[in-house]
Scaffold this motif. Structure first.
Motif, short mmCIF file in Angstrom:
data_model
loop_
_atom_site.label_atom_id
_atom_site.label_comp_id
_atom_site.label_asym_id
_atom_site.label_seq_id
_atom_site.Cartn_x
_atom_site.Cartn_y
_atom_site.Cartn_z
N MET A 1 4.64 -5.60 2.76
CA MET A 1 3.43 -4.93 3.24
C MET A 1 3.68 -4.26 4.59
N GLU A 2 4.34 -4.96 5.51
CA GLU A 2 4.64 -4.40 6.82
C GLU A 2 5.45 -3.11 6.71
N THR A 3 6.47 -3.13 5.86
CA THR A 3 7.33 -1.97 5.70
C THR A 3 6.54 -0.75 5.23
N GLU A 4 5.68 -0.94 4.25
CA GLU A 4 4.87 0.17 3.75
C GLU A 4 3.84 0.63 4.77
N ILE A 5 3.15 -0.30 5.41
CA ILE A 5 2.08 0.04 6.35
C ILE A 5 2.64 0.77 7.57
N ARG A 6 3.83 0.41 8.01
CA ARG A 6 4.44 1.09 9.16
C ARG A 6 4.67 2.58 8.89
N ARG A 7 4.72 2.97 7.63
CA ARG A 7 4.90 4.39 7.29
C ARG A 7 3.59 5.16 7.27
N PRO B 1 6.04 20.54 5.20
CA PRO B 1 4.62 20.28 5.50
C PRO B 1 3.78 20.37 4.22
N THR B 2 2.72 19.60 4.21
CA THR B 2 1.83 19.58 3.05
C THR B 2 0.38 19.61 3.52
N SER B 3 -0.52 20.03 2.66
CA SER B 3 -1.94 20.06 3.03
C SER B 3 -2.76 19.09 2.19
N THR B 4 -2.12 18.39 1.25
CA THR B 4 -2.84 17.44 0.40
C THR B 4 -2.06 16.14 0.26
N VAL B 5 -2.80 15.08 -0.06
CA VAL B 5 -2.18 13.79 -0.36
C VAL B 5 -1.76 13.82 -1.82
N ASP C 1 1.82 10.20 -5.34
CA ASP C 1 2.72 9.12 -4.92
C ASP C 1 2.57 8.77 -3.44
N ASP C 2 1.78 9.56 -2.71
CA ASP C 2 1.58 9.33 -1.27
C ASP C 2 0.49 8.30 -0.99
N ALA C 3 -0.44 8.13 -1.91
CA ALA C 3 -1.58 7.22 -1.73
C ALA C 3 -1.12 5.78 -1.92
N LYS C 4 -1.42 4.94 -0.93
CA LYS C 4 -0.96 3.55 -0.94
C LYS C 4 -2.13 2.62 -0.64
N GLY C 5 -1.90 1.34 -0.85
CA GLY C 5 -2.90 0.35 -0.48
C GLY C 5 -2.51 -1.05 -0.89
N PHE C 6 -3.16 -2.02 -0.25
CA PHE C 6 -3.02 -3.44 -0.59
C PHE C 6 -4.41 -4.04 -0.59
N ARG C 7 -4.61 -5.01 -1.47
CA ARG C 7 -5.90 -5.70 -1.49
C ARG C 7 -5.71 -7.11 -2.05
N LEU C 8 -6.73 -7.94 -1.82
CA LEU C 8 -6.77 -9.29 -2.38
C LEU C 8 -7.60 -9.25 -3.65
N ASP C 9 -7.02 -9.74 -4.74
CA ASP C 9 -7.78 -9.94 -5.97
C ASP C 9 -8.28 -11.37 -5.92
N THR C 10 -9.56 -11.53 -5.60
CA THR C 10 -10.12 -12.87 -5.41
C THR C 10 -10.22 -13.67 -6.70
N GLU C 11 -10.31 -12.99 -7.83
CA GLU C 11 -10.37 -13.71 -9.10
C GLU C 11 -9.01 -14.22 -9.55
N ALA C 12 -7.98 -13.41 -9.38
CA ALA C 12 -6.63 -13.81 -9.79
C ALA C 12 -5.87 -14.50 -8.66
N HIS C 13 -6.46 -14.55 -7.47
CA HIS C 13 -5.81 -15.14 -6.30
C HIS C 13 -4.43 -14.53 -6.08
N TYR D 1 1.24 8.24 3.18
CA TYR D 1 2.33 8.86 3.90
C TYR D 1 3.11 9.76 2.96
N GLN D 2 3.83 10.69 3.53
CA GLN D 2 4.57 11.66 2.72
C GLN D 2 5.76 10.95 2.08
N GLN D 3 5.73 10.88 0.78
CA GLN D 3 6.69 10.09 0.03
C GLN D 3 7.99 10.83 -0.27
#
Length: 179
Positions: free
Chosen positions: A22-28, A77-81, A84-96, A70-72
């Motif tokens: 997560m740290e590696t991805e978020i730092r980008r 230069p680019t004007s849109t995301v 493959d540039d869109a990223k994220g992390f989340r907690l799935d509370t049902e699946a833990h 981030y630009q993958q």
């Protein structure tokens, strides 16, 4: 005694692997080659720019879902995301479990509530807590510095008494900006 040490080590290694990934991805976050001030990786609410979006809201300072981009794959230069540039992390509370955002078609469903999330936790783990907390400070010259704290708590499914709590704070170089 040996099995207990092995379980504790296994838990520590799995949690460390998750947090490091997560740290590696978020730092980008916000990385954009030659974009200058026109980076498409900024979330704009009209008066403030952010590179991290917590729980779908620019003003949210803490939550269980983090989105960034981030630009993958290009050095131009680019004007849109891009998809493959869109990223994220989340907690799935049902699946833990901790999930990563993956949608290789488009960014229309890039949200904390979409179905385009994939479990990245080990099947041996039960994630009981994941949170992201954003703090910002302004320097004397008016620059904004963003720090993100990741907190994670996990245990082994086979040995729930083996629990690991981790807290890491990252200072994000790509979010140091004047506004």
């Amino acid at each position: 005694m040996q099995a207990r040490i092995d379980a504790k080590t296994r838990l520590s290694l799995e949690v460390s692997r998750l947090v490091t990934m997560m740290e590696t991805e978020i730092r980008r976050a916000g990385l954009c080659y030659q974009c200058g001030g026109a980076s498409p990786y900024l979330f704009d609410n009209g008066h403030d720019l952010q590179l991290l979006l917590i729980d779908e809201t620019l003003s949210q300072r803490q939550g269980q879902c983090l989105r960034f981009a981030y630009q993958q794959d290009s050095t131009h230069p680019t004007s849109t995301v891009g998809k493959d540039d869109a990223k994220g992390f989340r907690l799935d509370t049902e699946a833990h479990a901790i999930e990563v955002y993956e949608n290789h078609r488009d960014t229309a469903n890039w949200s904390c509530e979409s179905g385009y999330w994939r479990n990245i936790s080990s099947r041996e783990l039960k994630i009981s807590h994941l949170s992201f907390t954003r703090n910002e400070v302004r320097t004397e010259n008016g620059r904004r510095i963003t720090a993100l704290t990741i907190k994670l708590s996990a245990s082994l499914i086979s040995q729930p008494s083996q629990r690991k709590d981790v807290s890491r704070t990252l200072v994000l170089a790509n979010t140091v900006a004047s506004s």
